[in-house]
Write an enzyme that holds these catalytic residues in place. Sequence first.
Site, PDB file in Angstrom:
ATOM      1  N   GLU A  69     -40.146 -20.620 -47.249  1.00 45.67           N
ATOM      2  CA  GLU A  69     -39.585 -20.549 -45.900  1.00 45.67           C
ATOM      3  C   GLU A  69     -40.572 -20.868 -44.785  1.00 45.67           C
ATOM      4  O   GLU A  69     -40.164 -21.353 -43.731  1.00 45.67           O
ATOM      5  CB  GLU A  69     -38.999 -19.144 -45.666  1.00 45.67           C
ATOM      6  N   SER A 110       2.552  34.653 -50.125  1.00 42.75           N
ATOM      7  CA  SER A 110       2.087  35.836 -50.854  1.00 42.75           C
ATOM      8  C   SER A 110       0.673  35.703 -51.413  1.00 42.75           C
ATOM      9  O   SER A 110       0.076  36.706 -51.839  1.00 42.75           O
ATOM     10  CB  SER A 110       3.055  36.156 -52.004  1.00 42.75           C
TER      11      SER A 110
END
Length: 622
Positions: free
Chosen positions: A100, A375
């Site tokens: 690069e 309950s």
Amino acid sequence: MSGGKKRSWRCLLLRIGYAGFDVGVLLAVLLLAFLLYIHLYGGLMLSRHPEKLILQESSQITASDGTVLRRIPLPESGYRITAQLDEMPQLLIDTFLAVEDRRFYSHQGLDYRGMARAFLNNTVRMKISEGGSSITQQLARGLYLDRGQNLLRKLNEASIAVALEKRLSKKEILQLYLNQIYMGQGQYGVQTAAERYFGVSNLKDLDIWQIAALAATPKGPSLYNPAEHSELSTKRRELVLRIMHQQGLITYEQMAAAMKRSYQPPAAVKAEVAGASYIDASLQEAVRITGKSREELQTGGYTIVTGMNIGAQRAMEQTFSRAEFFPPDGQDRQVEAAMVMIDHRTGEVAALMGGRNPSTGSLNRAVIDARQPGSAFKPIIVYGPALESGRYSPDSLLQDRKNAFGTYSPANLNGVYRGQVSMRMALQQSINAPAVWLLKQVGISYARGFAAKLGLAMASADNHLPIALGGLHTGFSPLKMAQAYSVFANRGILNEAHMVRSISDNQGRVLYTHVSLPQQVISLNTAESLTMMLRQAVNEGTGKRARLNIPVAGKTGTTQLDLPGVSSKANRDLWFAGFASHYTAAVWIGFDRTDKDNYMTAGNGVAAALFAQVIGKALGGG
């Protein structure tokens, strides 16, 4: 030559000289403006956007055994795991430089030779097809600019590159570049790409051919990444290997051997669990713990370790995927469910489902206080407080008569009243009248205080006797119900229910570790008496469908729909909360919005059966 002609030539030369001077001045001004722009624009961009130099990194959430449950995508829908330069093999770094930007260490951001070559090639082709960009320019483009190709953008790119070179060291630029660069398939940076394409987490374990493949990718990430277009990727990799050899980075033998290697993707790890609800709840908890925003937690490279037990979560998800464990759907809605399982020895949430088909960001019913527990609330608000008061035991006789308390007159479901009944029988058969009478004797204020010790603080609107039957103004979540029951299972000791075990940053520094602070919130005698009665409720009472081949304790709960014109058997909520071995769990089943077209006629045994199926699988029973 006559005088007239001489004067004519002199005038012409003067005009040419003046024009040349004007052009020179103009060029000088333009050059000065160009240099000024190059000098100022990049510095201004860096000053205005300092956050760009801190790369966002995908955070990850893991189960208790280290299994990665989710790597969180970045806002651009990609993934990044950063790595320090010293964590990368030198060959990887040198190869990227060779491919690069070979003059990276000798230029100050702009490679003029590369730019001149690109300018010549672009001129010949009559289009911008080659960039000649240095690594610093590529970094500038990736951090600050879009992907367009025009002269102004190239000028801006050059200016930012120069500013970056002034602001950062070469090492810092190179490290940013190798972590920022796009590597295809939503992967940013060499670390993420190495894991995605080769299954390699330690970059120093990369082979030569893998390094070449990575360095080959940035030229065209969608074309040259190893997972796509294998022929193009291989050709580009071979070119990189030749460059590596030419630059003296590898021997000819190493190059030849690397060229023979063919790409094989890493074995796909099939996600055993989805854990969408659990992960969402964990992030919500992490936000509360750290004070950081959800976005910061997701993009800061954090590792959030949870208490999820993979086996337990898998058991829950597999069971939730089977329609036979749920009541029939309504006319236009699916019946929903939520469940939370806690290891009551530690308080860690082992498994959690916020719906039957949860997805990221969907409604998480497991953690929302929105459902009346029916309950299932009796042990918490009636029988537990009565035992804790020291005035009652499981064998105490309670009044079982049709009574009116002002305008409130609770009724037994079957219309049968025995006159009196023992506490253990009242709980076992879930009889209403004794529960309300007992709450009246114990005192609402005392009972509410007991429930608060279990983590169930109630609103002032709940200061009335109907809470004995779970008739609450708002209700509680399965998470809170499971935590309350975990105290009974854990000999009266409360371990705060939590999902997050620890949080560390991208450098491995631990920011948070959960510290367990067990509290004896109710007496051992109360916890043991409740456990004994809740086991009888499963063995001989309303919770029979929760039975396993090991002791199970728990309580069912139902809230009725009670709408005009709808069957009296129509139910709004079905619950079961209980425990077996080291797990405590709470199950809720119902519709998000119950109405005349969407209700359940099934009883709470469905919730008990779902509990048994999940707990049985989680404990290795199938």
